[in-house]
Write a protein that holds these residues in place. Structure first.
Motif, mmCIF file in Angstrom:
data_model
loop_
_atom_site.group_PDB
_atom_site.id
_atom_site.type_symbol
_atom_site.label_atom_id
_atom_site.label_comp_id
_atom_site.label_asym_id
_atom_site.label_seq_id
_atom_site.Cartn_x
_atom_site.Cartn_y
_atom_site.Cartn_z
ATOM 1 N N GLY A 98 0.801 -1.220 0.000
ATOM 2 C CA GLY A 98 0.000 0.000 0.000
ATOM 3 C C GLY A 98 0.836 1.273 0.000
ATOM 4 O O GLY A 98 0.302 2.379 -0.012
ATOM 5 N N ARG A 99 2.151 1.134 0.011
ATOM 6 C CA ARG A 99 3.048 2.302 -0.041
ATOM 7 C C ARG A 99 2.937 2.897 -1.441
ATOM 8 O O ARG A 99 2.970 2.149 -2.432
ATOM 9 N N ILE A 100 2.794 4.201 -1.549
ATOM 10 C CA ILE A 100 2.434 4.732 -2.861
ATOM 11 C C ILE A 100 3.177 6.034 -3.152
ATOM 12 O O ILE A 100 3.324 6.892 -2.288
ATOM 13 N N ASN A 101 3.698 6.129 -4.352
ATOM 14 C CA ASN A 101 4.506 7.283 -4.747
ATOM 15 C C ASN A 101 4.287 7.592 -6.219
ATOM 16 O O ASN A 101 3.989 6.704 -7.011
ATOM 17 N N ARG A 102 4.534 8.845 -6.552
ATOM 18 C CA ARG A 102 4.615 9.218 -7.960
ATOM 19 C C ARG A 102 6.056 9.052 -8.428
ATOM 20 O O ARG A 102 6.987 9.233 -7.633
ATOM 21 N N LEU A 103 6.218 8.723 -9.697
ATOM 22 C CA LEU A 103 7.563 8.776 -10.266
ATOM 23 C C LEU A 103 8.036 10.225 -10.230
ATOM 24 O O LEU A 103 7.228 11.160 -10.212
ATOM 25 N N MET A 104 9.335 10.433 -10.253
ATOM 26 C CA MET A 104 9.876 11.786 -10.303
ATOM 27 C C MET A 104 9.879 12.266 -11.759
ATOM 28 O O MET A 104 10.018 11.448 -12.683
ATOM 29 N N PRO A 105 9.731 13.579 -11.979
ATOM 30 C CA PRO A 105 9.719 14.078 -13.367
ATOM 31 C C PRO A 105 10.930 13.611 -14.175
ATOM 32 O O PRO A 105 10.804 13.284 -15.363
ATOM 33 N N ALA A 106 12.089 13.541 -13.521
ATOM 34 C CA ALA A 106 13.301 13.137 -14.250
ATOM 35 C C ALA A 106 13.226 11.699 -14.745
ATOM 36 O O ALA A 106 13.906 11.337 -15.717
ATOM 37 N N ASP A 107 12.405 10.874 -14.088
ATOM 38 C CA ASP A 107 12.301 9.480 -14.518
ATOM 39 C C ASP A 107 11.759 9.358 -15.936
ATOM 40 O O ASP A 107 11.970 8.338 -16.601
ATOM 41 N N THR B 299 0.749 13.443 3.016
ATOM 42 C CA THR B 299 1.041 14.815 3.413
ATOM 43 C C THR B 299 1.989 15.401 2.379
ATOM 44 O O THR B 299 3.049 14.811 2.128
ATOM 45 N N PRO B 300 1.624 16.513 1.757
ATOM 46 C CA PRO B 300 2.523 17.096 0.762
ATOM 47 C C PRO B 300 3.888 17.408 1.371
ATOM 48 O O PRO B 300 3.983 17.768 2.552
ATOM 49 N N HIS B 301 4.924 17.254 0.577
ATOM 50 C CA HIS B 301 6.282 17.513 1.063
ATOM 51 C C HIS B 301 7.109 18.077 -0.087
ATOM 52 O O HIS B 301 6.899 17.681 -1.249
ATOM 53 N N PRO B 302 8.038 18.990 0.210
ATOM 54 C CA PRO B 302 8.850 19.568 -0.869
ATOM 55 C C PRO B 302 9.629 18.527 -1.677
ATOM 56 O O PRO B 302 9.981 18.789 -2.836
ATOM 57 N N SER B 303 9.894 17.368 -1.095
ATOM 58 C CA SER B 303 10.595 16.325 -1.857
ATOM 59 C C SER B 303 9.750 15.781 -2.991
ATOM 60 O O SER B 303 10.277 15.233 -3.964
ATOM 61 N N HIS B 304 8.442 15.878 -2.841
ATOM 62 C CA HIS B 304 7.551 15.267 -3.822
ATOM 63 C C HIS B 304 7.519 16.087 -5.109
ATOM 64 O O HIS B 304 7.711 17.302 -5.071
ATOM 65 N N PRO B 305 7.230 15.450 -6.223
ATOM 66 C CA PRO B 305 7.019 16.223 -7.442
ATOM 67 C C PRO B 305 5.770 17.099 -7.321
ATOM 68 O O PRO B 305 4.895 16.834 -6.480
ATOM 69 N N ASP C 61 2.270 15.459 -18.442
ATOM 70 C CA ASP C 61 1.160 14.767 -19.123
ATOM 71 C C ASP C 61 0.386 13.882 -18.154
ATOM 72 O O ASP C 61 -0.830 13.714 -18.265
ATOM 73 N N LEU C 62 1.119 13.273 -17.234
ATOM 74 C CA LEU C 62 0.499 12.285 -16.350
ATOM 75 C C LEU C 62 -0.008 12.904 -15.048
ATOM 76 O O LEU C 62 -0.812 12.287 -14.343
ATOM 77 N N GLU C 63 0.461 14.103 -14.741
ATOM 78 C CA GLU C 63 0.183 14.682 -13.413
ATOM 79 C C GLU C 63 -1.303 14.717 -13.052
ATOM 80 O O GLU C 63 -1.684 14.309 -11.948
ATOM 81 N N PRO C 64 -2.193 15.178 -13.940
ATOM 82 C CA PRO C 64 -3.613 15.201 -13.536
ATOM 83 C C PRO C 64 -4.141 13.796 -13.211
ATOM 84 O O PRO C 64 -4.989 13.642 -12.322
ATOM 85 N N ARG D 106 2.245 18.886 -7.543
ATOM 86 C CA ARG D 106 0.907 18.294 -7.630
ATOM 87 C C ARG D 106 -0.119 19.403 -7.807
ATOM 88 O O ARG D 106 0.062 20.521 -7.309
ATOM 89 N N SER D 107 -1.213 19.062 -8.485
ATOM 90 C CA SER D 107 -2.255 20.057 -8.723
ATOM 91 C C SER D 107 -3.493 19.786 -7.871
ATOM 92 O O SER D 107 -4.455 20.541 -7.920
ATOM 93 N N ARG D 108 -3.463 18.721 -7.113
ATOM 94 C CA ARG D 108 -4.648 18.345 -6.339
ATOM 95 C C ARG D 108 -4.200 17.817 -4.982
ATOM 96 O O ARG D 108 -3.192 17.104 -4.894
#
Lengths: 196, 518
Positions: free
Chosen positions: B102-111, B147-153, B130-133, B155-157
């Motif tokens: 259940g651990r969940i992350n977005r890929l980083m933009p550089a990926d 919890t939003p964090h500066p490390s994260h890519p 393209d994938l962000e929304p 986000r718009s939502r």
């Protein structure tokens, strides 16, 4: 000629190997267990196996199990022995062997042994070297040796897993809740219990 | 036998992608056939799964049908340790979300552009933007607590649920990370921190391998939603065996066989293969579909989980009270040396059980009890999710010697690592050693690569590329050269990054839903 030499080496190798296997088998045959099949009521046999394995788990982890611990572990043992045929066979072989060793210590069964005797028997079981060349060879040569070594590398680790994931292990550490018992995730924000 | 119904969408695989796609399609009034090789487990079944795990140390789910699932691998030859596929995936309605963490992350933009930026891997034909929304939408579908964090890519939502805070144990690492110039943050989870989506909040059962409460998301919830619409036919215990093509290179039907031996032909307008990175590639190979450039099955990627830890006698922790640990760092994901190695995500743990030292340290009886008393609650450890580079030699192929229940070749798994992978793993070990030394651990133990070193994340076997010579599907997940055939899931990832892939899988599924159902 290379061909001659390789055939000669091969023959010597085979003879040496056979001699070694025979010697190991002779040694192994002396030390191997001779499992005894119980002929009584299957249900009472199952209960006997469970009580022997319970006592073994307690001795393996250096614990005196409370009635609550024993009840929790027993329930899991029933599931284990009912579910997996080969593993259940390994566990039964272990229970029989434990009782045999107990007899050598003058006790009718492992769970009636003195604590010191139980510790000696556990030590004997745990020192079975399943990785030795002899173990590997003998496992291939005879079914009883296979059962003997499987008892150590199959049944013992499985019983250890069962204990580690049981309430008994966590009660010993002062926990009042463990996997499978609902609570409040906010508990993790505060210190827990001390080791008793 | 052919079904008379013709569906708008035929989906192979009722896991994360299949569930999301089926729900999205039926919400828009479309008809769906959902074909699943495994069975549908009743929710009540989870109690039994939990008991099985507690007794045997593994979920029962993957082993429901041994006859159907016999597979081989050659990873012992290629990487030195065996890779047992069945412990790393799940067949059944809900797929691998039935027993994920259940651990969940977005890929980083550089990926998405690692070839351009670092000269490693390959560029995706789509960008993070393209994938962000769809990432945001996926978080709301799954009910992510974060919890939003500066490390994260960017986000718009917002997250749909508030994040789980750091545990008292987690806070131990914060000053140490600061001293090392790193930042840590609370992990995002597809586990409810409050009731959401008709599921309860987490009740801390500490049984996350199974989650009998249902607080952790599993895709069977979306499948159930699709079924309730009346527009979704679910075919369980039914194996897709061939994709049949028309002369104009469009799909005519999917040939399936039930475990009882009943053959069936399922027809639709669009077809989506979402059967996990191994089985999706296998089905294309069996059907001789989409493999004109010999890309199907290649570039199989898996995250290698490298871990290390040690005991801190003077510090007491309280592990396993929430059931999950919640601290991560992306500070070593990129860096000046990224041209030499792949991404690294750090995870922090306190869960090593001293009782597990029995065989390694050869202690038992009273000595074991004493060892537990002395060491329980004193373990600190780290794990690193490390990136596996796309590599054409790392692949799924058809095994010519072994057949499945139906007589079809089983997949043959061959994992391969290159020098970049080895440098990534080495760097991860160095970083973890720095953390543990800074924490005061005197004796750091590092586990070698073993059968337990994998994260069960299969990716890359039908990768996405604009150039048909470089991949299997285009930027819309459509198989090159076939007008109505799509592949979805981790199999289309061109690169793996170093984060859990589920959210990206979900986001791509929702993007595909928009493409197919607009």
């Amino acid at each position: 000629m290379n061909d001659e030499r390789s055939r000669g080496w091969s023959r010597r190798h085979i003879i040496g190997f056979a001699s070694l296997a025979a010697a190991l088998a002779a040694v192994g045959l002396q030390s191997r267990p001779s499992p005894v099949r119980g002929a009584g009521n299957p249900e009472s046999d199952a209960a006997t196996v469970r009580s022997t394995l319970l006592a073994f788990i307690g001795a393996l982890f250096g614990r005196v199990l409370s009635p609550l611990d024993a009840a929790d572990l027993s329930e899991r043992l029933v599931y284990l022995l009912d579910f997996n045929g080969p593993l259940a066979g390994d566990c039964r072989a272990l229970a029989q062997y434990l009782d045999q060793l107990a007899a050598e210590h003058g006790s009718p069964s492992f769970n009636q042994c003195e604590t010191a005797s139980q510790a000696l028997i556990v030590d004997q079981i745990m020192r079975i070297d399943v990785h030795s060349i002899a173990a590997r060879l003998l496992t291939r040569l005879s079914a009883s040796h296979r059962a003997y070594y499987r008892m150590r590398w199959s049944a013992v680790p499985q019983l250890a897993w069962l204990y580690r994931h049981s309430p008994a292990a966590w009660r010993a550490r002062g926990y009042t809740r463990w996997a499978g018992v609902a609570g409040d995730w906010r508990e993790m924000l505060h210190p827990g219990a001390s080791y008793p | 036998m052919s079904t008379t119904r013709r569906y708008d969408l035929v989906i192979v695989g009722a896991g994360l992608v299949g569930g999301l796609l089926a729900a999205a399609a039926t919400r828009r009034g479309r008809t769906v056939a959902l074909v699943e090789a495994g069975q549908k487990f009743q929710f009540e079944n989870r109690a039994r799964q939990l008991k099985h795990f507690q007794v045997f140390g593994g979920a029962l789910w993957p082993y429901e049908n041994k006859e159907r699932d016999r597979y081989t691998d050659s990873s012992v030859n290629s990487i030195g340790v065996p890779y047992t596929l069945e412990t790393h995936r799940m067949k059944g309605v809900g797929g691998s979300t039935l027993h994920w963490g259940g651990r969940i992350n977005r890929l980083m933009p550089a990926d998405f552009s690692s070839a351009s930026l670092y000269g490693t891997g390959m560029n995706w034909p789509i960008s993070y933007a393209d994938l962000e929304p769809y990432y945001g939408n996926a978080e709301w579908e799954l009910g992510v607590s974060g919890t939003p964090h500066p490390s994260h890519p960017a986000r718009s939502r917002d997250f749909p649920n508030p994040g789980f805070p750091m545990s008292i144990d987690d806070t131990f690492w914060v000053p140490i990370a600061e001293r090392l110039g790193a930042t840590v943050y609370s992990t995002s989870w597809a586990i409810n921190s409050r009731p959401y989506g008709g599921r309860s909040e987490c009740v801390a059962l500490g049984a996350c391998k199974v989650c009998p409460s249902g607080a952790r998301y599993s895709a069977d919830t979306h499948v159930a939603e699709a079924e309730r619409s009346g527009n979704c036919d679910l075919f369980t215990n039914t194996v897709a065996r061939r994709i049949e093509l028309n002369g104009d290179r469009s799909v005519k039907s999917i040939q399936v066989t039930s475990l009882q031996g009943e053959d069936r032909e399922i027809k639709g307008t669009h077809y989506v293969i979402a059967a996990h990175a191994v089985e999706s590639a296998r089905l294309l190979l069996l059907s001789n579909c989409g493999n004109e450039s010999d890309q199907v099955g290649r570039n199989l990627m898996e995250h290698v989980y490298v871990d290390a830890g040690g005991y801190l006698p003077n510090k007491r922790f309280y592990p396993r009270r929430g059931g999950f640990e919640g601290l991560e760092s992306l500070s070593y994901y990129d860096g000046n040396d990224r041209r030499e190695r792949g991404g690294i995500k750090l995870e922090f743990t306190f869960e090593r059980d001293p009782l597990e030292d029995m065989e390694g340290r050869r202690i038992w009886g009273k000595a074991m009890a004493e060892h537990d008393r002395e060491n329980f609650g004193h373990w600190v450890g780290l794990g690193s999710e490390t990136e596996h580079q796309p590599n054409p030699d790392s692949r799924v192929s058809l095994n010519p010697e072994e057949r499945d229940l139906f007589g079809d070749p089983v997949p043959h798994i061959h994992l391969a690592f290159n020098d970049v992978d080895r440098r990534t793993q080495r760097r991860a070990r160095e970083v973890m050693h720095e953390f543990l030394s800074a924490a005061g651990v005197k004796s750091v133990s590092q586990d070698p690569l073993s059968p337990h070193s994998f994260a069960s994340h299969h990716m890359g076997t039908c990768r996405m590329a604009d150039d048909p010579d470089q991949g299997v599907v285009d930027r819309n997940c459509r198989v090159h050269g076939i007008s109505n055939l799509y592949v979805a899931g981790g199999s289309v990832f061109p690169t793996a990054g170093a984060v859990q892939p589920s959210l990206t899988i979900a986001a791509l599924a929702l993007r595909l839903a928009d493409h197919l159902l607009a």
